[in-house]
Design a protein around this motif. Structure first.
Motif, mmCIF file in Angstrom:
data_model
loop_
_atom_site.group_PDB
_atom_site.id
_atom_site.type_symbol
_atom_site.label_atom_id
_atom_site.label_comp_id
_atom_site.label_asym_id
_atom_site.label_seq_id
_atom_site.Cartn_x
_atom_site.Cartn_y
_atom_site.Cartn_z
ATOM 1 N N SER A 103 -21.920 19.624 54.473
ATOM 2 C CA SER A 103 -21.830 20.683 55.477
ATOM 3 C C SER A 103 -22.837 21.793 55.192
ATOM 4 O O SER A 103 -23.253 21.991 54.051
ATOM 5 C CB SER A 103 -20.417 21.265 55.513
ATOM 6 O OG SER A 103 -20.047 21.775 54.247
ATOM 7 N N TRP A 104 -23.232 22.475 56.272
ATOM 8 C CA TRP A 104 -24.108 23.647 56.209
ATOM 9 C C TRP A 104 -25.412 23.366 55.472
ATOM 10 O O TRP A 104 -25.860 24.118 54.626
ATOM 11 C CB TRP A 104 -23.372 24.841 55.586
ATOM 12 C CG TRP A 104 -22.060 25.095 56.241
ATOM 13 C CD1 TRP A 104 -20.823 24.965 55.687
ATOM 14 C CD2 TRP A 104 -21.844 25.478 57.613
ATOM 15 N NE1 TRP A 104 -19.843 25.259 56.608
ATOM 16 C CE2 TRP A 104 -20.445 25.574 57.807
ATOM 17 C CE3 TRP A 104 -22.691 25.751 58.696
ATOM 18 C CZ2 TRP A 104 -19.883 25.932 59.027
ATOM 19 C CZ3 TRP A 104 -22.125 26.100 59.909
ATOM 20 C CH2 TRP A 104 -20.734 26.193 60.074
ATOM 21 N N GLN A 105 -26.017 22.244 55.823
ATOM 22 C CA GLN A 105 -27.266 21.831 55.194
ATOM 23 C C GLN A 105 -28.471 22.325 56.000
ATOM 24 O O GLN A 105 -28.511 22.187 57.222
ATOM 25 C CB GLN A 105 -27.334 20.309 55.093
ATOM 26 C CG GLN A 105 -26.350 19.700 54.119
ATOM 27 C CD GLN A 105 -26.717 20.022 52.681
ATOM 28 O OE1 GLN A 105 -27.768 19.657 52.186
ATOM 29 N NE2 GLN A 105 -25.835 20.726 52.001
ATOM 30 N N ALA A 106 -29.436 22.896 55.307
ATOM 31 C CA ALA A 106 -30.738 23.201 55.889
ATOM 32 C C ALA A 106 -31.743 22.304 55.188
ATOM 33 O O ALA A 106 -32.067 22.526 54.022
ATOM 34 C CB ALA A 106 -31.099 24.672 55.703
ATOM 35 N N LYS A 127 -34.943 17.071 51.787
ATOM 36 C CA LYS A 127 -34.930 18.142 50.791
ATOM 37 C C LYS A 127 -34.223 19.360 51.361
ATOM 38 O O LYS A 127 -34.465 19.752 52.488
ATOM 39 C CB LYS A 127 -36.350 18.509 50.371
ATOM 40 C CG LYS A 127 -36.387 19.558 49.261
ATOM 41 C CD LYS A 127 -37.816 19.846 48.818
ATOM 42 C CE LYS A 127 -37.821 20.922 47.722
ATOM 43 N NZ LYS A 127 -39.192 21.234 47.263
ATOM 44 N N THR A 128 -33.351 19.953 50.553
ATOM 45 C CA THR A 128 -32.560 21.081 51.028
ATOM 46 C C THR A 128 -33.243 22.413 50.711
ATOM 47 O O THR A 128 -33.911 22.561 49.687
ATOM 48 C CB THR A 128 -31.164 21.073 50.394
ATOM 49 O OG1 THR A 128 -31.280 21.185 48.980
ATOM 50 C CG2 THR A 128 -30.425 19.788 50.749
ATOM 51 N N TYR A 129 -33.039 23.378 51.625
ATOM 52 C CA TYR A 129 -33.581 24.727 51.463
ATOM 53 C C TYR A 129 -32.483 25.737 51.788
ATOM 54 O O TYR A 129 -32.555 26.460 52.796
ATOM 55 C CB TYR A 129 -34.777 24.940 52.376
ATOM 56 C CG TYR A 129 -35.983 24.102 52.037
ATOM 57 C CD1 TYR A 129 -37.038 24.625 51.288
ATOM 58 C CD2 TYR A 129 -36.075 22.780 52.466
ATOM 59 C CE1 TYR A 129 -38.145 23.843 50.976
ATOM 60 C CE2 TYR A 129 -37.178 21.997 52.157
ATOM 61 C CZ TYR A 129 -38.207 22.537 51.413
ATOM 62 O OH TYR A 129 -39.307 21.780 51.106
ATOM 63 N N PRO A 130 -31.451 25.827 50.954
ATOM 64 C CA PRO A 130 -30.341 26.727 51.287
ATOM 65 C C PRO A 130 -30.765 28.179 51.416
ATOM 66 O O PRO A 130 -30.124 28.957 52.130
ATOM 67 C CB PRO A 130 -29.364 26.517 50.121
ATOM 68 C CG PRO A 130 -30.195 25.955 49.010
ATOM 69 C CD PRO A 130 -31.253 25.137 49.669
ATOM 70 N N GLN A 131 -31.837 28.565 50.741
ATOM 71 C CA GLN A 131 -32.301 29.946 50.790
ATOM 72 C C GLN A 131 -32.950 30.298 52.128
ATOM 73 O O GLN A 131 -33.199 31.479 52.411
ATOM 74 C CB GLN A 131 -33.286 30.217 49.643
ATOM 75 C CG GLN A 131 -34.676 29.611 49.810
ATOM 76 C CD GLN A 131 -34.758 28.133 49.446
ATOM 77 O OE1 GLN A 131 -33.732 27.458 49.308
ATOM 78 N NE2 GLN A 131 -35.969 27.620 49.289
ATOM 79 N N LEU A 132 -33.220 29.280 52.976
ATOM 80 C CA LEU A 132 -33.909 29.519 54.248
ATOM 81 C C LEU A 132 -33.011 29.285 55.463
ATOM 82 O O LEU A 132 -33.509 29.098 56.571
ATOM 83 C CB LEU A 132 -35.160 28.632 54.345
ATOM 84 C CG LEU A 132 -36.257 28.914 53.320
ATOM 85 C CD1 LEU A 132 -37.443 27.968 53.539
ATOM 86 C CD2 LEU A 132 -36.727 30.367 53.392
#
Length: 533
Positions: free
Chosen positions: A434-437, A443-448
């Motif tokens: 869940s809540w994946q960017a 590749k994940t970029y949670p900070q963005l």
């Protein structure tokens, strides 16, 4: 960032957008069938690679991008062509036959076109029939008007994008600010944005007519590949076929996208139904295209380059797949399996039940992004049916619930970014998380993570009585440049500030959402005169 850098960054965003219609290379055998990957190469300019390797994407199935970085440090780098991007894309769910289709010119196959409701006469009109005396366009004074000052300001700001990016030679609108390149998804947005602006009184009747006539003349003479369908990309200056990296494609070897064409055909349908004087012209143009190829065995059907030929592939994941299928249905192109038999299952995100596509990255090579875009476009343009309303309500509920739980305003979407990786799919759910960017390679970029401008405007237009959608709209109201239009959004991380990417889809959807409000919350596909009656 320098203007040239921004343009190059955005070109890479659009490159990702158009290639993201096909599934990623599946790493292992899976339940969903797929074919051997196709590989083709595109070349980028030096400034493109320096500015970004990112994307403005949409939809839910993407081609894998692998960039060869080993020559960027070379001493002669500034004076030569940048490394190639290798794009690999297999077929996936419900695949076409493994053998690529022939590139010989097929026999013309006219689409079955749904005639507009005719004036009483003995027989229904045919697309190629001699046009009746053109109807006089309804004066703009009879159209709906915005009454709130904030709405008027927002409409004027979004229209700035169109004023800057309309090309008088062709009638086409740039996909991104000041870059003369486009796809048919983006031209669908352009049509709907211009329609909304005219209805809202942002451009006079004579200007609207000039723009429509210029575009229709371009479409009538549009260069087509041997497939008989428009190429994936075109120059907005010359209307000549281009590759996805904006290099010449004189033979139209880039293939076609069923999803892109579905959105463009929806735009054309809205134009022919609202402005009868253009109906026959639009029907003749579409009859020229081999639109029956957009559907195969009841599924959306696209084509990608493979070994110098084109390989037909299934397109779409839950949400976008149904939005596109409903759009094609307006032209009597029934994608019955896409509408009725998508492989879906239920999952819970933060205790809220949602439908997700079973075709995920692991078993099909394509990520099953669950994001706002297809559901919001579906609501604004076509209108939600009963079957999807629960999904829509829960999609809003889970975002509102995250805000209450974390204090972070949440409006997910796929969108372009103004920094690496230049495009992300921000989803409520994808590939079991869940809540994946994530980018197209996973590749994940949670900070963005970001708040999407177009999602904020659309949610408020569709559900204005929900306090959370009002909060979203107020947040997005001023995310704009007074001379260029609306930005894509704002990062959830307050230290990063505004996501200053600017493109046609954000600005068109802002205009669409405002027209939807002004029409009394009636979908754009409906004729206003019929609503009144």
């Amino acid at each position: 960032m320098a203007t040239s850098g921004i343009k190059s960054m955005i070109l890479q965003s659009v490159l990702y957008a158009t290639t993201n219609q096909q599934p990623l290379l599946c790493p292992s055998p899976a339940a969903w069938q797929y074919a051997t990957p196709s590989i083709y190469t595109v070349r980028l300019t030096k400034s493109s690679v320096e500015a970004s390797r990112g994307s403005r994407g949409r939809r839910e199935a993407g081609e894998e991008k692998l960039l060869n970085n080993n020559s960027l440090a070379s001493p002669d780098y500034p004076n030569r062509i940048a490394p190639s991007i290798i794009i690999a894309a297999p077929d996936n769910f419900n695949p076409d036959i493994p053998t690529p289709p022939s590139q010989t010119v097929p026999k013309p196959t006219a689409p079955i076109i749904t005639p507009l409701p005719p004036k009483p006469k003995p027989t229904p009109p045919q697309p190629t029939a001699t046009p009746e005396k053109p109807a006089t366009p309804t004066p703009t004074t009879s159209f709906p008007r915005l009454t709130q000052e904030a709405d008027k300001i927002a409409a004027a700001r979004a229209w700035k994008y169109f004023e800057r990016n309309w090309n008088p030679q062709t009638g086409l609108v740039n996909s991104v600010d000041n870059l003369p390149w486009t796809t048919w998804w983006d031209q669908g947005s352009a049509l709907l944005g211009i329609h909304a602006a005219y209805q809202l009184g942002l451009l006079p009747q004579d200007v609207f007519q000039k723009r429509m006539n210029t575009l229709l003349q371009t479409l009538e003479k549009l260069p087509l590949p041997a497939t008989g369908l428009p190429n994936k990309a075109y120059s907005t200056h010359t209307a000549q076929m281009r590759h996805l990296n904006d290099t010449p494609d004189p033979k139209g070897t880039s293939g076609w996208s069923a999803l892109d064409m579905a959105r463009f055909l929806l735009g054309l349908h809205i134009m022919r139904s609202h402005y009868p004087e253009y109906s026959d012209h639009i029907n003749r143009i579409v009859t020229r295209w081999h639109t029956s190829k957009l559907v195969k065995d009841g599924w959306l059907n696209g084509a990608i380059p493979r070994a110098g030929k084109l390989l037909e592939v299934q397109e779409g994941r839950l949400g976008y797949e149904q939005y596109a299928a409903h759009s094609l249905k307006l032209w009597n192109l029934p994608a019955t399996n896409a509408l009725s038999n998508p492989p879906a299952k239920m999952v819970k995100v933060d205790g809220v039940t949602l439908q997700i596509d079973e075709r995920n990255f692991k078993n099909s090579g394509a990520t099953n992004y669950l994001t706002n875009d297809p559901y919001l476009l579906w609501g604004l343009e076509i209108g939600w049916n009963d079957a999807v309303k629960s999904q829509v309500q829960n999609l809003l509920k889970v975002q509102q619930q995250r805000f209450k739980r974390t204090g972070i305003l949440t409006a997910v979407n796929e969108d372009s970014l103004d920094r690496p990786p230049y495009f992300l799919y921000y989803s409520v759910y994808s590939n079991g998380q869940s809540w994946q960017a994530v980018n197209t390679s996973g590749k994940t970029y949670p900070q963005l993570r970001f708040v999407s401008t177009k999602a904020a405007f659309s949610w408020f237009a569709l559900m204005p009585n929900e306090p959370y959608t009002k909060k979203l709209r107020d947040f997005a109201q001023n995310l704009s440049d007074k001379n260029r239009g609306y930005f894509s959004g704002k990062y959830e991380n307050s230290k990063l500030g505004i996501n200053a990417s600017v493109d046609i889809n954000t600005n068109a959807i802002v205009l669409e959402s405002l027209l939807y409000q002004a029409r009394g919350r009636h979908p754009l596909v409906l004729d206003l005169s019929k609503i009144k009656n």
